[in-house]
Design a protein around this motif. Structure first.
Motif, PDB file in Angstrom:
ATOM      1  N   THR A 252      -2.384 -13.607  -2.744  1.00 14.24           N
ATOM      2  CA  THR A 252      -2.143 -12.332  -3.413  1.00 14.24           C
ATOM      3  C   THR A 252      -3.061 -12.193  -4.628  1.00 14.24           C
ATOM      4  O   THR A 252      -3.524 -13.187  -5.177  1.00 14.24           O
ATOM      5  CB  THR A 252      -0.660 -12.214  -3.836  1.00 14.24           C
ATOM      6  OG1 THR A 252      -0.465 -10.984  -4.533  1.00 14.24           O
ATOM      7  CG2 THR A 252      -0.255 -13.350  -4.764  1.00 14.24           C
ATOM      8  N   ILE A 253      -3.275 -10.958  -5.048  1.00 14.47           N
ATOM      9  CA  ILE A 253      -4.194 -10.690  -6.150  1.00 14.47           C
ATOM     10  C   ILE A 253      -3.600 -11.011  -7.511  1.00 14.47           C
ATOM     11  O   ILE A 253      -4.318 -11.130  -8.483  1.00 14.47           O
ATOM     12  CB  ILE A 253      -4.646  -9.216  -6.140  1.00 14.47           C
ATOM     13  CG1 ILE A 253      -3.428  -8.276  -6.159  1.00 14.47           C
ATOM     14  CG2 ILE A 253      -5.494  -8.947  -4.914  1.00 14.47           C
ATOM     15  CD1 ILE A 253      -3.784  -6.811  -6.312  1.00 14.47           C
ATOM     16  N   THR A 254      -2.292 -11.152  -7.574  1.00 11.54           N
ATOM     17  CA  THR A 254      -1.706 -11.509  -8.866  1.00 11.54           C
ATOM     18  C   THR A 254      -0.423 -12.312  -8.705  1.00 11.54           C
ATOM     19  O   THR A 254       0.483 -11.912  -7.979  1.00 11.54           O
ATOM     20  CB  THR A 254      -1.489 -10.274  -9.786  1.00 11.54           C
ATOM     21  OG1 THR A 254      -0.760 -10.697 -10.957  1.00 11.54           O
ATOM     22  CG2 THR A 254      -0.724  -9.162  -9.107  1.00 11.54           C
TER      23      THR A 254
ATOM     24  N   GLY B 289       0.341  -9.492 -13.282  1.00 13.55           N
ATOM     25  CA  GLY B 289       0.580  -8.105 -12.922  1.00 13.55           C
ATOM     26  C   GLY B 289      -0.689  -7.368 -12.518  1.00 13.55           C
ATOM     27  O   GLY B 289      -1.811  -7.841 -12.742  1.00 13.55           O
ATOM     28  N   VAL B 290      -0.485  -6.214 -11.918  1.00 14.39           N
ATOM     29  CA  VAL B 290      -1.594  -5.392 -11.430  1.00 14.39           C
ATOM     30  C   VAL B 290      -2.135  -4.536 -12.569  1.00 14.39           C
ATOM     31  O   VAL B 290      -3.334  -4.480 -12.806  1.00 14.39           O
ATOM     32  CB  VAL B 290      -1.116  -4.487 -10.268  1.00 14.39           C
ATOM     33  CG1 VAL B 290      -2.210  -3.514  -9.868  1.00 14.39           C
ATOM     34  CG2 VAL B 290      -0.680  -5.339  -9.087  1.00 14.39           C
TER      35      VAL B 290
ATOM     36  N   MET C 262      -5.184  -3.431  -4.928  1.00 15.00           N
ATOM     37  CA  MET C 262      -3.927  -3.087  -4.256  1.00 15.00           C
ATOM     38  C   MET C 262      -4.211  -2.367  -2.932  1.00 15.00           C
ATOM     39  O   MET C 262      -3.471  -2.503  -1.971  1.00 15.00           O
ATOM     40  CB  MET C 262      -3.057  -2.194  -5.142  1.00 15.00           C
ATOM     41  CG  MET C 262      -2.407  -2.909  -6.300  1.00 15.00           C
ATOM     42  SD  MET C 262      -1.131  -4.066  -5.758  1.00 15.00           S
ATOM     43  CE  MET C 262       0.230  -2.950  -5.376  1.00 15.00           C
TER      44      MET C 262
ATOM     45  N   GLN D 264      -4.866  -5.116  -0.512  1.00 16.97           N
ATOM     46  CA  GLN D 264      -3.727  -5.954  -0.149  1.00 16.97           C
ATOM     47  C   GLN D 264      -2.680  -5.183   0.665  1.00 16.97           C
ATOM     48  O   GLN D 264      -1.982  -5.767   1.484  1.00 16.97           O
ATOM     49  CB  GLN D 264      -3.083  -6.561  -1.406  1.00 16.97           C
ATOM     50  CG  GLN D 264      -1.942  -7.518  -1.070  1.00 16.97           C
ATOM     51  CD  GLN D 264      -1.661  -8.504  -2.196  1.00 16.97           C
ATOM     52  OE1 GLN D 264      -2.488  -8.752  -3.069  1.00 16.97           O
ATOM     53  NE2 GLN D 264      -0.477  -9.081  -2.168  1.00 16.97           N
ATOM     54  N   PHE D 265      -2.556  -3.882   0.421  1.00 15.24           N
ATOM     55  CA  PHE D 265      -1.495  -3.126   1.093  1.00 15.24           C
ATOM     56  C   PHE D 265      -2.060  -1.965   1.906  1.00 15.24           C
ATOM     57  O   PHE D 265      -3.094  -1.400   1.557  1.00 15.24           O
ATOM     58  CB  PHE D 265      -0.499  -2.574   0.057  1.00 15.24           C
ATOM     59  CG  PHE D 265       0.286  -3.651  -0.630  1.00 15.24           C
ATOM     60  CD1 PHE D 265       1.369  -4.256  -0.001  1.00 15.24           C
ATOM     61  CD2 PHE D 265      -0.070  -4.093  -1.898  1.00 15.24           C
ATOM     62  CE1 PHE D 265       2.083  -5.264  -0.630  1.00 15.24           C
ATOM     63  CE2 PHE D 265       0.637  -5.105  -2.534  1.00 15.24           C
ATOM     64  CZ  PHE D 265       1.724  -5.693  -1.896  1.00 15.24           C
ATOM     65  N   SER D 266      -1.330  -1.611   2.951  1.00 19.89           N
ATOM     66  CA  SER D 266      -1.733  -0.477   3.785  1.00 19.89           C
ATOM     67  C   SER D 266      -1.295   0.821   3.110  1.00 19.89           C
ATOM     68  O   SER D 266      -0.491   0.820   2.174  1.00 19.89           O
ATOM     69  CB  SER D 266      -1.066  -0.576   5.157  1.00 19.89           C
ATOM     70  OG  SER D 266       0.329  -0.315   5.030  1.00 19.89           O
TER      71      SER D 266
ATOM     72  N   GLU E 219       2.443   1.160   3.186  1.00 18.71           N
ATOM     73  CA  GLU E 219       3.126   0.275   2.234  1.00 18.71           C
ATOM     74  C   GLU E 219       3.039   0.846   0.820  1.00 18.71           C
ATOM     75  O   GLU E 219       4.028   0.851   0.074  1.00 18.71           O
ATOM     76  CB  GLU E 219       2.522  -1.134   2.299  1.00 18.71           C
ATOM     77  CG  GLU E 219       2.906  -1.870   3.591  1.00 18.71           C
ATOM     78  CD  GLU E 219       1.945  -2.989   4.000  1.00 18.71           C
ATOM     79  OE1 GLU E 219       2.219  -3.622   5.032  1.00 18.71           O
ATOM     80  OE2 GLU E 219       0.929  -3.218   3.311  1.00 18.71           O
TER      81      GLU E 219
ATOM     82  N   MET F 175       6.034   2.214  -1.743  1.00 21.02           N
ATOM     83  CA  MET F 175       6.185   1.819  -3.152  1.00 21.02           C
ATOM     84  C   MET F 175       6.216   3.044  -4.064  1.00 21.02           C
ATOM     85  O   MET F 175       6.942   3.059  -5.062  1.00 21.02           O
ATOM     86  CB  MET F 175       5.081   0.856  -3.555  1.00 21.02           C
ATOM     87  CG  MET F 175       5.252  -0.507  -2.890  1.00 21.02           C
ATOM     88  SD  MET F 175       4.328  -1.773  -3.759  1.00 21.02           S
ATOM     89  CE  MET F 175       3.290  -2.373  -2.470  1.00 21.02           C
TER      90      MET F 175
ATOM     91  N   ASN G 157      -0.396  -0.089 -11.531  1.00 22.01           N
ATOM     92  CA  ASN G 157       0.244  -0.844 -10.453  1.00 22.01           C
ATOM     93  C   ASN G 157       0.063  -0.292  -9.044  1.00 22.01           C
ATOM     94  O   ASN G 157      -0.460  -0.973  -8.165  1.00 22.01           O
ATOM     95  CB  ASN G 157       1.748  -1.018 -10.799  1.00 22.01           C
ATOM     96  CG  ASN G 157       2.428  -2.071  -9.956  1.00 22.01           C
ATOM     97  OD1 ASN G 157       1.868  -2.569  -9.000  1.00 22.01           O
ATOM     98  ND2 ASN G 157       3.639  -2.432 -10.313  1.00 22.01           N
ATOM     99  N   ILE G 158       0.520   0.931  -8.793  1.00 26.43           N
ATOM    100  CA  ILE G 158       0.469   1.467  -7.430  1.00 26.43           C
ATOM    101  C   ILE G 158      -0.588   2.570  -7.355  1.00 26.43           C
ATOM    102  O   ILE G 158      -0.417   3.630  -7.951  1.00 26.43           O
ATOM    103  CB  ILE G 158       1.840   2.066  -7.015  1.00 26.43           C
ATOM    104  CG1 ILE G 158       2.997   1.142  -7.411  1.00 26.43           C
ATOM    105  CG2 ILE G 158       1.852   2.391  -5.524  1.00 26.43           C
ATOM    106  CD1 ILE G 158       2.996  -0.199  -6.735  1.00 26.43           C
TER     107      ILE G 158
ATOM    108  N   ARG H 229      -5.412  -8.297   5.806  1.00 27.82           N
ATOM    109  CA  ARG H 229      -4.556  -9.341   5.256  1.00 27.82           C
ATOM    110  C   ARG H 229      -4.813 -10.645   5.988  1.00 27.82           C
ATOM    111  O   ARG H 229      -4.893 -10.663   7.202  1.00 27.82           O
ATOM    112  CB  ARG H 229      -3.091  -8.932   5.374  1.00 27.82           C
ATOM    113  CG  ARG H 229      -2.139  -9.890   4.698  1.00 27.82           C
ATOM    114  CD  ARG H 229      -0.703  -9.452   4.826  1.00 27.82           C
ATOM    115  NE  ARG H 229      -0.392  -8.300   3.979  1.00 27.82           N
ATOM    116  CZ  ARG H 229      -0.025  -7.129   4.452  1.00 27.82           C
ATOM    117  NH1 ARG H 229       0.053  -6.914   5.735  1.00 27.82           N
ATOM    118  NH2 ARG H 229       0.271  -6.143   3.625  1.00 27.82           N
TER     119      ARG H 229
END
Ligand code: FAD
Ligand code: FAD
Lengths: 388, 492
Positions: B419-421, B425-426, B434, B437-439, B442, B446, B464-465, B480
């Motif tokens: 994972t990146i963190t 935290g992001v 992010m 790391q995430f689709s 996903e 969030m 973050n998102i 991934r």
């Protein structure tokens, strides 16, 4: 393997000819049917999606699909000297999933009658056994999940590493969500080495003294990993290096129990086969689970009639009681905790609900979260709270 | 005065509204007063806030939130500002809400092993208050003298002892918070669980985006009777990595298991004089705690494993002072590196432990590719790496090369199944990763989580998102563990 589940969820979300989404009842082993509110909906058997995907003892991580029997997972870990440290209860259940009978879900199953519990059901129920007081809850060991959400999309959160703060911690949120947010397809759990040695001590003491003693011990560096008090008898389990266990025993006193008897005893607590939990009786006398601060005095529960059993160093109080729900929930709330109607006949669970009602602001957040995961409301509607 | 990013009229308007709610000295707006709040520990990113507000209690926090919500002013919470991902980076059109003044320990119950504290209480202050009872608060970030419990909750911070004792999420029982609309929400409880969804788990690590933390109940644990630490030298970094796996394979969960490479030990030794072996290519610190005999036993078992794994030297702390000295060096790693380089950039990826060697080779290749040095410290037991890229912001292009270096390392973490963190935290810093790391789905979920708490997107937005738009610009492909997630499913 995965596609039938995805298809089933998408079809349910799309709905029938009337365009109305159809509810699904996510079914693992059926071992925990007694737990939670009864839910309507077409059963969706997820046991076909099974198997341990990855296990590397030196990484302290195991990844398994939801349908994997819990017994199989535990046996695999045990072969490498590791365990699920939160000691999840299996609870018995019928070996085969049958179509629901008309009169609502079946009553409580005879405890531990078969190895039917699944990994998905374990995570969804989020329950922990005796070791939870020392090791942490199931959610503390969840590292990552793959879920199928209410749109039929496969999503992954977290991972297989110990530390991960990328994005919100959706993985832990799935623990204890009772299948209301999505189908847990796969989960990665942290594993721990089994203790080198365990020993159980027995003491005679009244309830108040047991509560005070357990809290005093918890404030000292003693390797206490389980505790149970019932009817004047306190059992305490010590785990760790032999020198640490024997030093603790000398300090604490008590009578040492034979190893086999000790193992049977803790199993009877974990699986609720101990006489106190009497599954048959729960139909007559509901079994309540009160989760409270560990120092809550015995007298704080005086308004609840009936026998009690204490676990988790005082933090878990079981009451087999006919006292009305409002009183029990009020007692729990005043103590700073909450009460769950753990086992009772379905009609009662339906009528008074199972879990402590939520404050309005929290309920609003729950409903919004439910809508984010499951916009058509297809997963186990009403299983946790009637409102969603 | 007239700085880009702050609209003076809007500032006056919001200030007038808040001035009716808080004492004048609790609102900062002059440039020289707000300057200290322009960045957090990630000083490469700076922004002047429209206003800084310093409430003294929960009622004041609520009043500020209700007013900001009403006026559609974004709010960025801040603790001590030691965060390393820009999570507390202010907004030019927003209020920076500092919780640093709310620093009372409200109660400490030694029998229940629970302390109830305000969000601005420093991490170390909790353990200090608990010490007379033989108790302490286990998570010990290296920044513990300064960082606040509110910031720890927001970042799910860890420390050098979290392999055995857990992260913030494992040690916080209850959080009380206010949503942006000013509604009180209780997360968790002082029992061992709470009814409903585990919103406490969701709250921890949410980077101040779901609710403002106004009170925290932390669990205290008994201090182990004694602790001792092994310092083991290795002439090869990968061999040290294998030794970490060897210890776990032997069924031992050490109280601490940390690693430093040679570049890091040299930087640290000059600063902390911890007595590190400077010839070793890598040093491992392995701690055992418990009763004295148990510790002696575990030290012996760990020493045996380390020897078998090819340690070239082994030293065991002989006194508490020496043990603390071993750790003082490790805990001072960031400031020490700060002394040998004008600037450094700290990364925070986590990978499966077994990929450590591969990762180190990759970092060495990146050092050559970008012409920048990169000492490494690791929370080895958890697979959490802190490569520290050394650069000089005054040299043209060095910051840019550093950012590219870091991005490659983070993306490598994802490719290795990590994972990146792990704990920083992001924030604003890793927001592009992010997208890797995430689709898209996903990330959309969030955003749904965020909206469940903050439908208008006013509480620490833009952290973050990432938005889909941002991901499209970054052009990162969601991959991934070296493969597309769920290749068996159709892509849409
Ligand atoms: C013989 C028999 C008769 C039954 N009769 C009825 C009836 O008349 N009426 C009725 O309402 N029900 C009935 N059921 C129960 C129902 O069919 C389901 O078994 C049940 O609702 C679903 O969970 P579980 O208890 O099997 O799962 P468990 O494995 O016990 O899991 C517990 C919880 O986890 C959830 N869960 C399990 N796996 C997952 C997963 N992978 N992802 C997310 N959540 C998951 C479950 O939905 C449940 O909430 C019957 C079951 C059996 C076996
Ligand atoms: C030298 C150094 C060493 C470090 N070592 C470690 C380490 O070992 N382990 C580790 O995990 N981290 C470490 N860090 C990072 C940092 O200290 C942690 O992330 C810490 O938890 C931040 O706390 P803070 O009070 O400074 O928060 P801030 O930096 O002020 O804020 C961090 C985030 O928390 C939010 N926030 C703060 N207070 C609240 C609140 N009351 N309510 C809601 N949101 C809030 C902010 O909006 C922001 O998103 C280190 C940093 C430095 C500079």
């Amino acid at each position: 393997m995965l596609s039938p589940l995805v298809d089933a969820v998408r079809a349910a979300a799309a709905g029938g000819g009337d365009g109305k989404a159809r509810a699904l009842r996510i079914a693992g082993g059926g071992s925990k049917d007694f737990y939670g509110r009864p839910t309507a909906g077409e059963p969706l058997d997820v046991r076909g999606y099974a198997g341990i995907v990855a296990y590397e003892p030196t990484e302290l991580v195991v990844t398994a699909r939801c349908g994997t029997p819990l017994a199989e997972l535990e046996a695999t870990l045990a072969a490498s000297g590791q365990m699920l440290a939160f000691e999840p209860p299996h609870f018995g259940g019928p070996p085969d999933l049958q179509p629901p009978h008309s009169g609502g879900p079946p009553g409580p199953q005879p405890p531990y009658s078969g190895a039917t519990a699944t990994v998905g059901g374990m995570v969804a129920a989020g329950l922990g056994g005796p070791r939870r007081q020392a090791a942490g809850a199931l959610r503390d060991f969840v590292l990552g999940v793959t879920i199928l959400d209410g749109r039929g999309e496969v999503l992954s959160f977290g991972g297989q590493v110990m530390k991960n703060v990328a994005g919100y911690d959706v993985s832990r949120l799935m623990a204890g969500s009772l299948g209301t947010l999505g189908i847990i397809l796969e989960v990665s759990l942290k594993t721990l080495p089994c203790p080198v040695m365990e020993e159980t001590l027995q003491f005679e003491m009244p309830e108040d003294k047991a509560i005070a003693t357990l809290n005093r011990w918890a404030g000292q560096p003693l390797p206490v990993t389980a505790s149970a008090w019932c009817a004047g008898e306190l059992h305490v389990r010590l785990s760790g290096a032999p020198v640490a266990v024997s030093a603790a025993r000398e300090r604490m006193g008590g009578v040492r129990i034979d190893a086999d008897a000790a193992q049977r005893f803790w199993l009877s607590i974990r699986e609720q086969s101990a006489v106190f939990f009497g599954a048959e009786d729960a139909l007559v006398r509901p079994l309540w689970r009160l989760s409270v601060p560990s120092t809550t005095p015995a007298a704080a529960l005086d308004r609840i009639e009936g026998a009690r059993l204490i676990e988790w160093g005082g933090a878990l109080r079981w009451a087999a009681s006919g006292t009305d729900a409002a009183t029990i929930r009020d007692v729990a709330a005043k103590a700073g905790g909450h009460a769950t109607l753990f086992r009772a006949e379905a009609g009662l669970r339906e009528r008074i609900g199972v879990f402590q009602p939520l404050a309005p602001a929290a309920l609003a957040i729950h409903r919004q979260l439910k809508a984010a995961f499951d916009p058509h409301g297809i997963f186990n509607p009403g299983r946790m709270y009637a409102e969603f | 005065m007239g700085d880009p990013g702050v609209n003076i009229e809007r500032q006056a308007q919001v200030r007038a509204r808040l001035a009716a709610l808080l004492p004048a000295e609790s609102i900062l707006f002059e440039r020289e007063d707000t300057r200290p709040y322009e960045c957090d520990g990630l000083s490469a990113y700076r922004q002047q806030p429209m206003l800084v507000v310093l409430p003294a209690n929960e009622d004041e926090v609520r009043a500020v939130l209700v007013a900001c919500h009403d006026m559609r002013v974004p709010v960025v919470p801040r603790g001590a500002g030691t965060g390393l991902s820009g999570g507390a980076l202010p907004m030019g059109d927003g209020v920076l809400l500092s919780l640093a003044r709310m620093k009372k320990i409200l109660s400490l119950d030694p029998a229940a092993r629970m302390a109830r504290v305000q969000p601005g209480v420093r991490n170390l202050a909790i353990s200090e208050a608990a010490a007379p009872y033989g108790l302490y608060y286990a998570p010990d970030p290296s920044s513990q003298i300064a960082c606040t419990i509110g910031g720890n909750v927001a970042e799910n911070s860890g420390g050098v002892h979290c392999l055995k004792y857990g992260l913030t999420v494992h040690n916080v029982a209850r959080v009380r918070g206010l949503t942006i609309a000013g509604e009180v929400v209780e997360f968790g409880s002082e029992a061992l669980d709470a009814a409903g969804y585990d919103l406490l788990a969701l709250m921890i690590g949410s980077e101040g985006m779901l609710a403002v933390v106004t009170e925290v109940s932390v669990r205290l644990v008994p201090k182990p009777e004694t602790a001792r630490c092994i310092m083991a030298s290795f002439d090869d970094v990968e061999r040290a990595g294998d030794a970490v796996a060897g210890i776990i394979a032997a069924g031992i969960i050490p109280a601490g298991l940390e690693m430093m490479d040679q570049a890091a030990t040299r930087a640290v030794e000059a600063f902390a004089h911890a007595g590190y072996d400077l010839e070793a290519k890598a040093l491992l610190l392995c701690e055992a705690d418990g009763n004295p005999e148990e510790v002696a036993g575990e030290i012996a078992r760990m020493s045996e494993v380390l020897q078998r794994q090819g340690a070239t030297a082994i030293r065991v702390s002989r006194s508490e002072a020496e043990r603390l000295l071993f750790w003082a060096g490790r805990k001072a790693a960031f400031p020490a590196v700060g002394r040998i380089s004008p600037d450094y950039y700290c990364m925070d990826g986590t990978i499966p432990r077994k990929r450590l060697g591969e990762m180190l080779r990759f970092i060495a290749a990146m050092e050559a590719k970008y012409g920048l040095r990169c000492p490494n410290v690791f929370h080895a037991g958890d697979g959490n790496l802190h490569p520290l890229i050394l650069f000089d912001a005054n040299v043209p292009d060095e910051l840019h090369r550093t950012e590219q270096f870091a991005a490659e390392v983070l993306e490598k973490c994802i490719a290795l199944g990590g994972t990146i963190t792990g704990e920083h935290g992001v924030g604003i810093e890793k927001i592009n990763q992010m997208c890797v790391q995430f689709s898209a789905s996903e990330l959309a979920l969030m955003r749904g989580v965020k909206a469940a708490f903050d439908p208008d997107g006013l509480l620490n937005p833009a952290k973050n998102i990432p938005t889909l738009h941002r991901c499209a610009e970054h052009g990162g492909m969601h991959v991934r563990a070296g493969r597309l997630a769920h290749p068996e499913l159709p892509r849409f």
